[in-house]
Design a protein around this motif. Structure first.
Motif, PDB file in Angstrom:
ATOM      1  N   TYR A   1      -8.758 -26.496   8.077  1.00  0.00           N
ATOM      2  CA  TYR A   1      -7.305 -26.678   8.475  1.00  0.00           C
ATOM      3  C   TYR A   1      -7.113 -26.327   9.712  1.00  0.00           C
ATOM      4  O   TYR A   1      -6.296 -27.015  10.450  1.00  0.00           O
ATOM      5  CB  TYR A   1      -6.599 -25.426   7.466  1.00  0.00           C
ATOM      6  CG  TYR A   1      -4.989 -25.268   7.948  1.00  0.00           C
ATOM      7  CD1 TYR A   1      -4.275 -26.150   7.320  1.00  0.00           C
ATOM      8  CD2 TYR A   1      -4.640 -24.290   8.571  1.00  0.00           C
ATOM      9  CE1 TYR A   1      -2.641 -26.119   7.724  1.00  0.00           C
ATOM     10  CE2 TYR A   1      -3.298 -24.066   8.935  1.00  0.00           C
ATOM     11  CZ  TYR A   1      -2.471 -25.087   8.420  1.00  0.00           C
ATOM     12  OH  TYR A   1      -1.018 -24.976   8.713  1.00  0.00           O
TER      13      TYR A   1
ATOM     14  N   ARG B   1      -5.124 -31.724  15.497  1.00  0.00           N
ATOM     15  CA  ARG B   1      -4.996 -33.266  15.256  1.00  0.00           C
ATOM     16  C   ARG B   1      -3.579 -33.359  14.849  1.00  0.00           C
ATOM     17  O   ARG B   1      -2.750 -34.362  15.114  1.00  0.00           O
ATOM     18  CB  ARG B   1      -6.057 -33.693  14.396  1.00  0.00           C
ATOM     19  CG  ARG B   1      -5.824 -35.369  14.431  1.00  0.00           C
ATOM     20  CD  ARG B   1      -6.804 -35.765  13.165  1.00  0.00           C
ATOM     21  NE  ARG B   1      -5.802 -35.800  12.115  1.00  0.00           N
ATOM     22  CZ  ARG B   1      -6.559 -36.133  10.604  1.00  0.00           C
ATOM     23  NH1 ARG B   1      -7.342 -35.803  10.719  1.00  0.00           N
ATOM     24  NH2 ARG B   1      -5.411 -36.077   9.772  1.00  0.00           N
ATOM     25  N   ALA B   2      -3.144 -32.575  13.731  1.00  0.00           N
ATOM     26  CA  ALA B   2      -1.784 -33.022  13.349  1.00  0.00           C
ATOM     27  C   ALA B   2      -0.812 -32.626  13.971  1.00  0.00           C
ATOM     28  O   ALA B   2       0.271 -33.365  14.437  1.00  0.00           O
ATOM     29  CB  ALA B   2      -1.407 -31.744  11.889  1.00  0.00           C
TER      30      ALA B   2
ATOM     31  N   ASP C   1      -0.860 -35.556  16.459  1.00  0.00           N
ATOM     32  CA  ASP C   1      -0.200 -36.839  15.791  1.00  0.00           C
ATOM     33  C   ASP C   1       1.422 -36.728  15.829  1.00  0.00           C
ATOM     34  O   ASP C   1       2.115 -37.508  15.912  1.00  0.00           O
ATOM     35  CB  ASP C   1      -0.418 -37.049  14.129  1.00  0.00           C
ATOM     36  CG  ASP C   1      -2.079 -37.352  14.217  1.00  0.00           C
ATOM     37  OD1 ASP C   1      -2.549 -37.801  15.190  1.00  0.00           O
ATOM     38  OD2 ASP C   1      -2.605 -37.273  13.138  1.00  0.00           O
TER      39      ASP C   1
ATOM     40  N   PRO D   1       2.133 -34.792   8.210  1.00  0.00           N
ATOM     41  CA  PRO D   1       1.572 -33.557   8.291  1.00  0.00           C
ATOM     42  C   PRO D   1       2.409 -32.252   7.799  1.00  0.00           C
ATOM     43  O   PRO D   1       1.741 -31.149   7.306  1.00  0.00           O
ATOM     44  CB  PRO D   1       1.416 -33.143   9.898  1.00  0.00           C
ATOM     45  CG  PRO D   1       1.146 -34.616  10.387  1.00  0.00           C
ATOM     46  CD  PRO D   1       2.156 -35.367   9.630  1.00  0.00           C
TER      47      PRO D   1
ATOM     48  N   ASN E   1       1.245 -36.844   2.384  1.00  0.00           N
ATOM     49  CA  ASN E   1       1.194 -35.447   2.942  1.00  0.00           C
ATOM     50  C   ASN E   1      -0.478 -35.212   2.298  1.00  0.00           C
ATOM     51  O   ASN E   1      -0.949 -34.595   3.273  1.00  0.00           O
ATOM     52  CB  ASN E   1       2.157 -34.689   2.583  1.00  0.00           C
ATOM     53  CG  ASN E   1       1.761 -32.938   3.019  1.00  0.00           C
ATOM     54  OD1 ASN E   1       1.219 -32.410   2.153  1.00  0.00           O
ATOM     55  ND2 ASN E   1       1.942 -32.903   4.354  1.00  0.00           N
TER      56      ASN E   1
ATOM     57  N   TYR F   1      -3.083 -37.064   3.898  1.00  0.00           N
ATOM     58  CA  TYR F   1      -3.347 -36.833   5.544  1.00  0.00           C
ATOM     59  C   TYR F   1      -4.305 -35.309   5.544  1.00  0.00           C
ATOM     60  O   TYR F   1      -5.274 -35.502   6.178  1.00  0.00           O
ATOM     61  CB  TYR F   1      -1.871 -36.472   5.923  1.00  0.00           C
ATOM     62  CG  TYR F   1      -1.918 -35.996   7.569  1.00  0.00           C
ATOM     63  CD1 TYR F   1      -1.937 -37.147   8.460  1.00  0.00           C
ATOM     64  CD2 TYR F   1      -2.419 -34.838   7.982  1.00  0.00           C
ATOM     65  CE1 TYR F   1      -2.054 -36.580   9.729  1.00  0.00           C
ATOM     66  CE2 TYR F   1      -2.651 -34.593   9.284  1.00  0.00           C
ATOM     67  CZ  TYR F   1      -2.498 -35.487  10.248  1.00  0.00           C
ATOM     68  OH  TYR F   1      -2.615 -35.234  11.651  1.00  0.00           O
ATOM     69  N   TRP F   2      -4.001 -34.591   4.696  1.00  0.00           N
ATOM     70  CA  TRP F   2      -4.766 -33.406   4.772  1.00  0.00           C
ATOM     71  C   TRP F   2      -6.032 -33.288   4.055  1.00  0.00           C
ATOM     72  O   TRP F   2      -6.939 -32.523   4.194  1.00  0.00           O
ATOM     73  CB  TRP F   2      -3.886 -32.212   4.290  1.00  0.00           C
ATOM     74  CG  TRP F   2      -2.792 -31.696   5.094  1.00  0.00           C
ATOM     75  CD1 TRP F   2      -1.663 -32.028   4.937  1.00  0.00           C
ATOM     76  CD2 TRP F   2      -2.985 -30.998   6.492  1.00  0.00           C
ATOM     77  NE1 TRP F   2      -0.812 -31.566   6.020  1.00  0.00           N
ATOM     78  CE2 TRP F   2      -1.709 -31.069   7.084  1.00  0.00           C
ATOM     79  CE3 TRP F   2      -4.059 -30.528   7.318  1.00  0.00           C
ATOM     80  CZ2 TRP F   2      -1.273 -30.567   8.326  1.00  0.00           C
ATOM     81  CZ3 TRP F   2      -3.678 -30.204   8.479  1.00  0.00           C
ATOM     82  CH2 TRP F   2      -2.587 -30.117   9.233  1.00  0.00           C
TER      83      TRP F   2
END
Length: 192
Positions: free
Chosen positions: A12, A18-19, A22, A136, A186, A189-190
């Motif tokens: 995480y 990165r999130a 973005d 995100p 979501n 994405y993670w």
């Protein structure tokens, strides 16, 4: 097995920059989308002549919020992530709220016409784009969908002759579908 929560936390922390990157990158395009669509709809249909003061107020508020969002996007690399996410989320919700209040007022005051129908299409389009660009942060993505579709949907349901109810039901169905997709995106994405 004991190491799994620590690995997830480490993943995480590695994904968070990165999130944020973005989200900041998406902000650059996003700030122009709201204002450009708003001004295009207003001035291409001549709607600004019906409510000049409110239009000027909303355009000014959107322009200032756009500048704030650009500043926040530029500060993404130098800010505490938790503080940055709060400021980013607040500015995003402010922009969506301004948009939604204006168009809900327009639908309530003027009913369905070329301008308000264009606003409904643009609102659905922005909500759809938001599920990808805001992937995100699932709560923010869901809040944007609600703010874009519910106020107009509620106002549409109050219009006489039943036509507004058909659009209101479409907003409700769109909200359900986009919310489902936002949560799925979501999770994906993670999981990357």
């Amino acid at each position: 097995m004991d190491d799994e929560p620590h690995t997830q936390e480490r993943d995480y922390r590695q994904l968070l920059p990165r999130a944020i990157g973005d989200l900041a990158t998406a902000s650059y395009a996003g700030v122009f989308i709201y204002l450009t669509l708003f001004v295009t709809i207003i001035y291409s249909t001549g709607y600004q002549t019906r409510h000049p003061s409110l239009t000027l107020l909303c355009v000014s508020a959107m322009a200032l919020t756009s500048l704030a969002r650009l500043y926040i996007a530029r500060a993404s690399k130098h800010s505490d992530p938790a503080v940055w996410v709060r400021w980013f989320s607040s500015a995003t919700l402010l922009m969506v709220t301004i948009w939604s209040i204006y168009w809900s007022y327009a639908i309530h005051h003027d009913g369905l016409n070329q301008t308000t129908l264009l606003s409904i299409v643009a609102s659905v389009g922005i909500a759809s784009a938001g599920i990808g660009t805001l992937a995100p942060i699932s709560l923010l993505s869901l809040a944007v969908i609600v703010l874009m579709l519910w106020p107009s949907g509620v106002v549409l349901s109050t219009l006489p002759n039943g036509v507004g109810m058909a659009y209101a039901i479409m907003c409700l169905v769109g909200w359900l579908f986009l919310s489902f997709v936002a949560l799925r995106i979501n999770r994906q994405y993670w999981a990357m």
